[in-house]
Design a protein around this motif. Sequence first.
Motif, short mmCIF file in Angstrom:
data_model
loop_
_atom_site.label_atom_id
_atom_site.label_comp_id
_atom_site.label_asym_id
_atom_site.label_seq_id
_atom_site.Cartn_x
_atom_site.Cartn_y
_atom_site.Cartn_z
N GLU A 92 0.84 -1.20 0.00
CA GLU A 92 0.00 0.00 0.00
C GLU A 92 0.87 1.25 0.00
O GLU A 92 1.81 1.37 0.80
N VAL A 93 0.55 2.19 -0.89
CA VAL A 93 1.19 3.51 -0.92
C VAL A 93 0.08 4.54 -0.81
O VAL A 93 -0.88 4.52 -1.58
N SER A 94 0.19 5.42 0.17
CA SER A 94 -0.83 6.47 0.32
C SER A 94 -0.40 7.72 -0.44
O SER A 94 0.79 8.00 -0.59
N ILE A 95 -1.41 8.42 -0.94
CA ILE A 95 -1.18 9.73 -1.57
C ILE A 95 -1.80 10.74 -0.62
O ILE A 95 -3.02 10.77 -0.44
N LYS A 105 -0.54 -0.83 -4.58
CA LYS A 105 -1.85 -0.18 -4.59
C LYS A 105 -1.70 1.22 -4.02
O LYS A 105 -1.28 1.40 -2.88
N TRP A 106 -2.01 2.24 -4.83
CA TRP A 106 -1.96 3.63 -4.42
C TRP A 106 -3.37 4.08 -4.08
O TRP A 106 -4.31 3.84 -4.84
N THR A 107 -3.54 4.76 -2.93
CA THR A 107 -4.84 5.29 -2.53
C THR A 107 -4.69 6.78 -2.23
O THR A 107 -3.80 7.18 -1.49
N ASN A 108 -5.59 7.58 -2.82
CA ASN A 108 -5.55 9.03 -2.65
C ASN A 108 -6.32 9.44 -1.40
O ASN A 108 -7.52 9.19 -1.30
N PHE A 109 -5.63 10.08 -0.46
CA PHE A 109 -6.25 10.60 0.76
C PHE A 109 -6.33 12.12 0.75
O PHE A 109 -6.77 12.73 1.72
N GLY A 144 -10.18 8.99 -1.86
CA GLY A 144 -10.68 7.65 -1.57
C GLY A 144 -10.51 6.66 -2.71
O GLY A 144 -10.66 5.46 -2.51
N ASP A 145 -10.18 7.14 -3.91
CA ASP A 145 -9.96 6.24 -5.05
C ASP A 145 -8.60 5.56 -4.95
O ASP A 145 -7.65 6.12 -4.40
N SER A 146 -8.51 4.37 -5.56
CA SER A 146 -7.27 3.60 -5.57
C SER A 146 -6.93 3.14 -6.99
O SER A 146 -7.82 3.02 -7.84
N PHE A 147 -5.66 2.87 -7.19
CA PHE A 147 -5.15 2.31 -8.44
C PHE A 147 -4.11 1.26 -8.08
O PHE A 147 -3.28 1.49 -7.20
N SER A 148 -4.16 0.10 -8.75
CA SER A 148 -3.21 -0.98 -8.48
C SER A 148 -2.50 -1.39 -9.76
O SER A 148 -3.10 -1.35 -10.85
N HIS A 149 -1.25 -1.79 -9.61
CA HIS A 149 -0.48 -2.32 -10.74
C HIS A 149 0.39 -3.47 -10.23
O HIS A 149 1.05 -3.34 -9.20
#
Length: 131
Positions: free
Chosen positions: A55-58, A77-81, A101-106
């Motif tokens: 997990e990586v937070s933004i 997985k990046w999640t925008n906070f 609250g949106d996320s993107f995974s690669h």
Amino acid sequence: MKRKLIIFILLVAASLAMGCTSYSNSGQTATPANETTTSPTNGTPAMTTESMTVEVSIQNFAFNPQSVTISSGDTVKWTNFDSVSHTVAGADFASDALKNGDSFSHTFTETGTYNYHCSIHHSMTGMVIVE
């Protein structure tokens, strides 16, 4: 009475042992994504390989942690906070604009160093190292 106490202690011990399945590495949160077991052919014990999701937070216009080291086959997985939109864009991957609250995974399948940035806020950069 002793028998009930022994059974209770065994149940508590089993519950605690089952709950220890994730690890933390340098501030990274990882959870198993899937598990593959290979059968032994030469008398050696079976080997279990787990893919992990890191997990990586933004947050505060930054990727946190800014750099992660993973194994081939693992997912980030990046999640925008933040209250504003951000993107995650690398040479081989890119997200749409991520709202709060949106996320993107690669999933990274090849070893190497992957630099990425937010295409909206160019000062936001990060790195994924795949070993």
